[in-house]
Scaffold this active site. Sequence first.
Site, PDB file in Angstrom:
ATOM      1  CG  LEU A  72      16.588   3.850 -19.268  1.00 49.73           C
ATOM      2  CD1 LEU A  72      17.771   4.294 -20.033  1.00 49.73           C
ATOM      3  CD2 LEU A  72      16.914   2.914 -18.138  1.00 49.73           C
ATOM      4  CG  ASN A  96       3.924   2.276  -8.852  1.00 48.87           C
ATOM      5  OD1 ASN A  96       4.339   2.298  -9.891  1.00 48.87           O
ATOM      6  ND2 ASN A  96       3.332   3.334  -8.201  1.00 48.87           N
ATOM      7  CG  PHE A  97       4.776  -0.368 -14.449  1.00 54.99           C
ATOM      8  CD1 PHE A  97       4.505   0.845 -15.266  1.00 54.99           C
ATOM      9  CD2 PHE A  97       6.189  -0.817 -14.202  1.00 54.99           C
ATOM     10  CE1 PHE A  97       5.088   1.474 -15.597  1.00 54.99           C
ATOM     11  CE2 PHE A  97       7.009   0.162 -14.741  1.00 54.99           C
ATOM     12  CZ  PHE A  97       6.520   1.330 -15.396  1.00 54.99           C
ATOM     13  NE  ARG A 104       1.758  -5.034 -22.158  1.00 54.55           N
ATOM     14  CZ  ARG A 104       0.779  -5.186 -20.894  1.00 54.55           C
ATOM     15  NH1 ARG A 104       0.170  -6.373 -20.603  1.00 54.55           N
ATOM     16  NH2 ARG A 104       0.369  -4.201 -20.297  1.00 54.55           N
ATOM     17  CG  ASP A 169      -1.573   6.004  -2.568  1.00 55.96           C
ATOM     18  OD1 ASP A 169      -1.023   5.082  -3.382  1.00 55.96           O
ATOM     19  OD2 ASP A 169      -2.495   6.830  -2.533  1.00 55.96           O
ATOM     20  N   GLY A 219     -20.159 -11.111  13.380  1.00 52.47           N
ATOM     21  CA  GLY A 219     -21.181 -10.606  12.731  1.00 52.47           C
ATOM     22  C   GLY A 219     -21.541  -9.305  13.278  1.00 52.47           C
TER      23      GLY A 219
END
Length: 391
Positions: A72, A96-97, A104, A169, A219
């Site tokens: 598409l 995941n753009f 847009r 990922d 720390g």
Amino acid sequence: MALPLEGVRVIDLTQVELGPVCTQALGDFGADVIKIERPGAGDLSRSAIRDPAGSDNPVFLSLNRNKRSLELDLRKDEGRQVVHDLVTRSDVIVNNFRPGVMERLDLGYDRLREIDPRIIYAVGSGFGSSGPYAHKGGQDVLAQALTGAMARRADPSHPLAIYATALADYTAGMLMVQGILLALLARQRTGEGQKVEVSLYDALLSMQLQEATMSLMRGVELNWAAKPLSGVFETADGAIVIVGAFKENPLRDICSALELEDLSLRPEFATEDAQESSKARLQQAFAERIAQASGDHWIRRLEKVDILCAPVLPLSETLADPQVAANQMIWRIPHRVVGEVVTLANPVKLSATPASPRLSPPTLGEHTMEILRELGYSPERIDGLVAGVPG
């Protein structure tokens, strides 16, 4: 018996690891995953490596079983309208753009929620939707560098290096699955969908939960790999790893297994603090002794005194290990182009409704006509949509 996610439809607008890992896991447990791919090119993983099978290479195959491919063009109004129509018949949309791209394309959360308030809108990004790093491309190695993970080494003398497995990922993909499942449960009570956001940055940061909390509250740098009685040691025929912990006096037991004098009786090694200060001397003594015999020899002796240890195996040997077979971690899936996909199974084991490789990874656009017909499109409309698709 029906799989847990049977009847759930997922629109997959993701590419390369994080997103495909998530949507594949959903598909393994019965979701109908429709993978939307760019005409003529498809998912970036189709061209990630040079392989005789081209776009059906092992990298793509590893990430895309149990999905249907819809070719598409989202740059065209007609292509975006197909997604809008799919949303009315779907439960989840995953992308995941980079931030702003979906908006847009008229596919942002607010727009799709107008079309279907029940839609669950899952977003995977590199660094989140706001903040100074939001503009950066989502890539595992960058997350390693920016979260402190790459800087953590077992020994400060070791050079900085990229960790070879894409931890961020995979972890982010599994966290996204978790978020989607929670959103589906919430929707059962409220009737409303919601937005789910996961980033590589947050995923890799969250993997350092213990270390981060120690740093924030005390720390102090917590580094489990730097403990003085743990390490990787070369044997006469390979390498083994030893974890000298979780015992009253692990140093004594390690020395017993290695047939060394009991170094825990020496003042310079008698306490944990002393062992930390004398780590180099301890590790040298272990290394010199371990190099004198085989890995199997030392594994037997260390296990006899209940010291955690294992051989260091390359992946090729691990895949042939009897434990992999015992855990049923290899799937063989017929494929019309490559003949057979040999890959890893889903690691989550359900006794009554186990994961299943129902569909082989799709060829590019393999299910385009099928999916458009399911939407009720006329033959003329389908012809108009596929006319500009290469192939």
